[in-house]
Design an enzyme around this catalytic site. Sequence first.
Site, short mmCIF file in Angstrom:
data_model
loop_
_atom_site.label_atom_id
_atom_site.label_comp_id
_atom_site.label_asym_id
_atom_site.label_seq_id
_atom_site.Cartn_x
_atom_site.Cartn_y
_atom_site.Cartn_z
N HIS A 441 7.53 -0.23 -4.26
CA HIS A 441 7.23 -1.60 -3.86
C HIS A 441 7.03 -1.69 -2.34
CE1 HIS A 441 7.67 -6.08 -4.16
NE2 HIS A 441 8.10 -5.92 -2.91
N GLU A 442 8.00 -1.19 -1.59
CA GLU A 442 7.91 -1.28 -0.13
C GLU A 442 6.76 -0.43 0.41
OE1 GLU A 442 9.39 -3.61 1.17
OE2 GLU A 442 10.87 -4.01 -0.40
N HIS A 445 3.60 -2.44 0.41
CA HIS A 445 3.48 -3.25 1.63
C HIS A 445 3.00 -2.39 2.79
CE1 HIS A 445 5.12 -7.05 0.35
NE2 HIS A 445 6.32 -6.57 0.04
N HIS A 448 -0.60 -1.32 2.74
CA HIS A 448 -1.42 -2.51 2.98
C HIS A 448 -1.57 -2.72 4.49
CE1 HIS A 448 -2.07 -7.12 2.17
NE2 HIS A 448 -3.21 -6.48 2.34
#
Length: 649
Positions: A441-442, A445, A448
């Site tokens: 998940h991190e 980020h 991105h």
Amino acid sequence: MKEFLEFKIDLDGFIDELKTRLENNNKQINNLLKEDNKTYKNFVKPMQMMDEKLEQFFTPLSHINSVNNSDETQKVYAESLPLITEYSTQISQNIQMYKAYKDILENEKETLNFEQIRVLELNIQGFELSGAHLDKKTKKRLAEINIKKSELSNNFSQNLLDATNAYEKIITNEKDIKGIPESDLEAAKFEEDEDIKYKFTLQMPSYISYMTYGPNRKIREELYKAYVTRAPQNAKIIDELLILKNEMAILLGFENYAQYSLATKMANTQDEVLGFLNKLVTDSKAQAKEELKELQTMSDKPLESFDSAYYSEILKKEKYDLDEELYRPYFEQKNVVNGMFNFLNKLFTIEFKKVKEKLWDEKAFSYDLHVEGKLRARLYLDLEARESKRGGAWMHNFQTHCKKEDGSEQLASAFIVCNFPPSSAENPSLLRHDDVVTLFHEMGHAIHHMLSSVDENEVSGVNGVEWDAVEFPSQFLENFAYEPSVLKLFASHYKTGEIISDDMIEKLVKSKNFLSASGMLRQLEFSIFDFKLHSKIYQGDEVQALLNSIRKETALIKTPLYNKFQNGFAHIFAGGYAAGYYSYKWAEVLSADAFFCIVDEGIFNSKTAKKYLDIILKGGGSKSMSILFKELMGREADTNNLLRLNGIK
């Protein structure tokens, strides 16, 4: 010249250096405002880079205060917040700057590219949401509110950290630890007066361990009660924050803070958000009730909140023959990190190379990110729990990809911080599968931010992305942590090297949506509470009454009266999620849709994966996510894929 900043901080001289930088910035701003013919090149670009440099100076302090918190970092951070807030408020309310941005947009719109136009439009919106166009008295009050809000948010976070660290439960009876995984017991074990004892705390790995495996119901309740009653002094902070936010919203012309919050999001109206959330409650509730019925069969007593994790683990083992502890040797932290890098290489043809660099902790590491052999970004990882670290997991940007004033390229960098079980000389850090999902998940980020090819830093990477879309890339990536072909890239036994078996993977995948409707209701409870809380002023007992009224629809197990969840809801009172916690579900619609498209194309041979890299990751915040998503998929998002992802029929 070095591509990346050295991570360093002088706490003794920080405040003096900050004051000097702010003073110099103000002088430069005054000079820029004197320019007769203001253009994007001679006005907007210098302003952007000034902000970028200030952010780069301040980030090491905010980072170190989160990962190596001490009395000294707290003092310096608390002292710096009013300075930063006052400075940024003055800029955001500067009527001359507001007019300059509007004039530049009007005069140069035909010659500027879409990134530059987006910068101008977002800045103009930012000025208006800060009250730049309002009278002096109103602007003064807004400035006071901003300073007080930042102080209160910092106090909320610090109270929570202090309360978490202050509690410990010492267990001496071997009966009370029976069934707890060996690796967790090793972390809890200590010797005192020649006796072996076990210490459990409210730090996430320790707390979750006892709540999931601890056989003594009274101890589980004691731990649970300690956790949900942390930082009672935060109740007063909540009251103050809610009044300040509401006052700010009204001064800016909005009916309430929720309406103000939506001005910068994809969702348009309060009714749209609550309609979206309430529909998901309706869609999930029947299945959640069936899940609870099944869970209740595991206990001869009516289930309480402090029982759910414990009996869920028993039911999961019975239903899927799945023992989470058997998986942890396959998820040794370093193997998982390297396997995740390998997966990203196969999906996007990007490569990570470890860098030798002295950082803030011996267990923090850095990696350079290369795309097609070319250096593009740097990633910092700090993954293990320690007392001085704020709980939870997060990504924070350090440098942002852009073109500087002289036309040279600045590369991006980002931190990923987690709280995984600590490693020691004797034992490696063995992750739960939930931890693997968190890391993915991190990382979503982080890439991105790091893979952005945007030239304007204010809309590059995660900058400029609508808050209810910013979780899209993180949720998208975490979904792959359940895919068999991805798991086989890194899930190998840390002692034997044996690859995880197909049978183990099948059980894990089948269990993915175990109690998923119940989990959905829990997240919806948080989202509806947050959004309604910011729709009008609630004070004191009214805050709890609101939460209780929502729980009548969402909490199928009655929540104890002593549960003061709100006092620990850092996302909305110490983070950026106020009236925006719904964003997790809103973005999950986008992520589920894109994810299934890539899975259906075979993952590693997916054309959509390449488009995702080129459009979503490289595009950053240069366009609204609604536009980028349509470019990616050729249509609007399909909300049914969110239910499909969660196994809700």
